[in-house]
Write an enzyme that holds these catalytic residues in place. Structure first.
Site: not given
Lengths: 287, 287
Positions: B153, B234, B265
């Site tokens: 991320s 996600d 995620h």
């Protein structure tokens, strides 16, 4: 019986980890949460073997799923894993939140008989009867005729004692750093003194011994399939909380206790050997 | 240069995970913590390749080590992993704790130039220069001539942008769910607007583009070794925070972007594919 209700779901390994909740009769009607890892190949017409993972003091249904390092190997082997919580939540028993070794997060996988605790603190019934029944009813694709159990620390005590109290119910049991002789060690003595209304005068009382794996193993008449790993640098081993030697002392075949050099009590230890434990259970579940 | 000081150590996989701290010049003198997984075979006379793992928003140096599922495979491959923190801690900047997308836990692996942040928020320098220097000085058995980088991320943004800004420094880069085009997506715009004193009038400003992987990839003249995994479910992908397609759109060879069906995620996603990322880096680190 109440139905399980989905809380959330995450794709992981070769399947999904789904969190459910349901109002538990064993826990006096309180809602309890658990996670189920289910390989994608599982279905009601093609159910997969089931492994229960019982977590330790202060943990919950997420701890083993997040840190245990079990899911990739379980997915590869086509085995489901069920992660129950470690105690009722919000029972409102006086002192329940005051001691990390008792009350919330510390259900010890027993049925309480002391007045103060007996309405809610029945994790034994939840794990052995109510949760499997609820899962069977939900028809997720779990085959409880092929069922094994593992756990860590307090949950290692839970896994071994539940396996030994129910001959024939499980194919195998394993444990990481279990409290293996709780009727004689501090965590267990504290828990049993509080949760159990012991009427016998023996020491330890027979009410305690029914949850003591080292005691139960002595009269276990079936062929045992037990694997135990303990780290040599485990502080709780050094403090006399675990006593894995008391399992070995029984001299029962089919009980392997491995001392793992340099490892401690943490999930780093569990995640290192988790794939071996999954493989051990797979061997017995798929025999 | 300040020396690193051991905080704790856990045996895991084929080695140890050790937490260290040191006062960081890049972070204005604040103490920063990081974890190092070191295979037992590593020594100053036989150093091992190094992989950096950069975590995402709200995480710290423990998150990847505990939940990432990387250590068993790294131990098997004989690769060390370094887990830095995600921001300075306790800088005392006004508003630092108010927004999970800015300040504490959200350093974005850049060097701040805005007055308010520039004293402490220089995670780029920490990761690229100061931490490697401190580790070299500590002589733990890490071979920085064989160095790769990965992250999740915000940390996926960090890994890719740091790789692309430093041709030749790393053997390979990979990312889980990276913010791959941060000069055009909300997290990045918020971070760059606050941390960077942009004097250029272009849109996006050139000061932002120097930290944008999709932009940097366009002028990356070396052979690229990049692996990116993103889950199709996600939520941050759906909200336009990640934009992995902008990496593919560059059309550069050696950049593989894989969309993983049904994954989200979370660290459940990371732990599923972590062994493949370790194997990818091992191939380039040991080539």
């Amino acid at each position: 019986m109440a139905s399980i209700e989905k809380v959330s779901s995450n794709r992981v390994s070769s399947g999904y980890l789904t969190k459910y909740k349901f109002p538990s009769k064993s826990l006096g009607g309180l809602s309890t949460q658990f996670n189920v890892f289910l390989p994608s190949a599982a279905s009601s017409s093609s159910p997969v073997p089931v492994l229960f993972y019982l977590a330790g003091l202060t943990c919950n249904e997420d701890t083993g799923a997040q840190k245990g390092g079990m899911l990739n190997k379980a997915g590869e082997e086509g085995i489901a894993i069920v992660f129950p919580d470690t105690s009722p939540r919000g029972a409102g028993v006086e002192g329940e939140e005051d001691d990390w070794q008792l009350g919330t997060g510390a259900g010890f996988y027993l049925n309480a008989t002391a007045d103060k605790w007996k309405k809610h603190y029945n994790m034994y019934d939840l794990v052995v009867e109510e949760l499997p029944s609820a899962l069977k009813k939900a028809d997720l694709g779990l085959d409880f005729s092929r069922w094994s159990i593992t756990g860590h620390s307090m949950g290692g005590h839970g896994a071994l004692s539940i396996y030994l109290k129910n001959p024939g119910l499980f194919k195998s049991a394993s444990a990481f750093s279990p409290a293996a002789n709780p009727s004689r060690t501090p965590w267990g003595i504290n828990a049993f003194t509080n949760y159990l209304d012991a009427k016998t005068r023996s020491s330890p009382p027979s009410e305690w011994l029914q949850y003591d794996s080292s005691h139960l193993l002595q009269s276990f008449s079936e062929e045992a399939h037990i694997l135990v790993d303990v780290g040599t640098e485990d502080d709780f081993l050094k403090k006399g909380q675990l006593e894995p030697k008391s399992l070995e002392a029984v001299g029962k075949e089919g009980v392997e206790v491995r001392m793992q050099d340099g490892f401690d009590h943490s999930y780093y230890f569990i995640s290192t050997f988790a794939p071996e434990h999954i493989a051990f259970h797979a061997k017995h579940l798929k025999a």
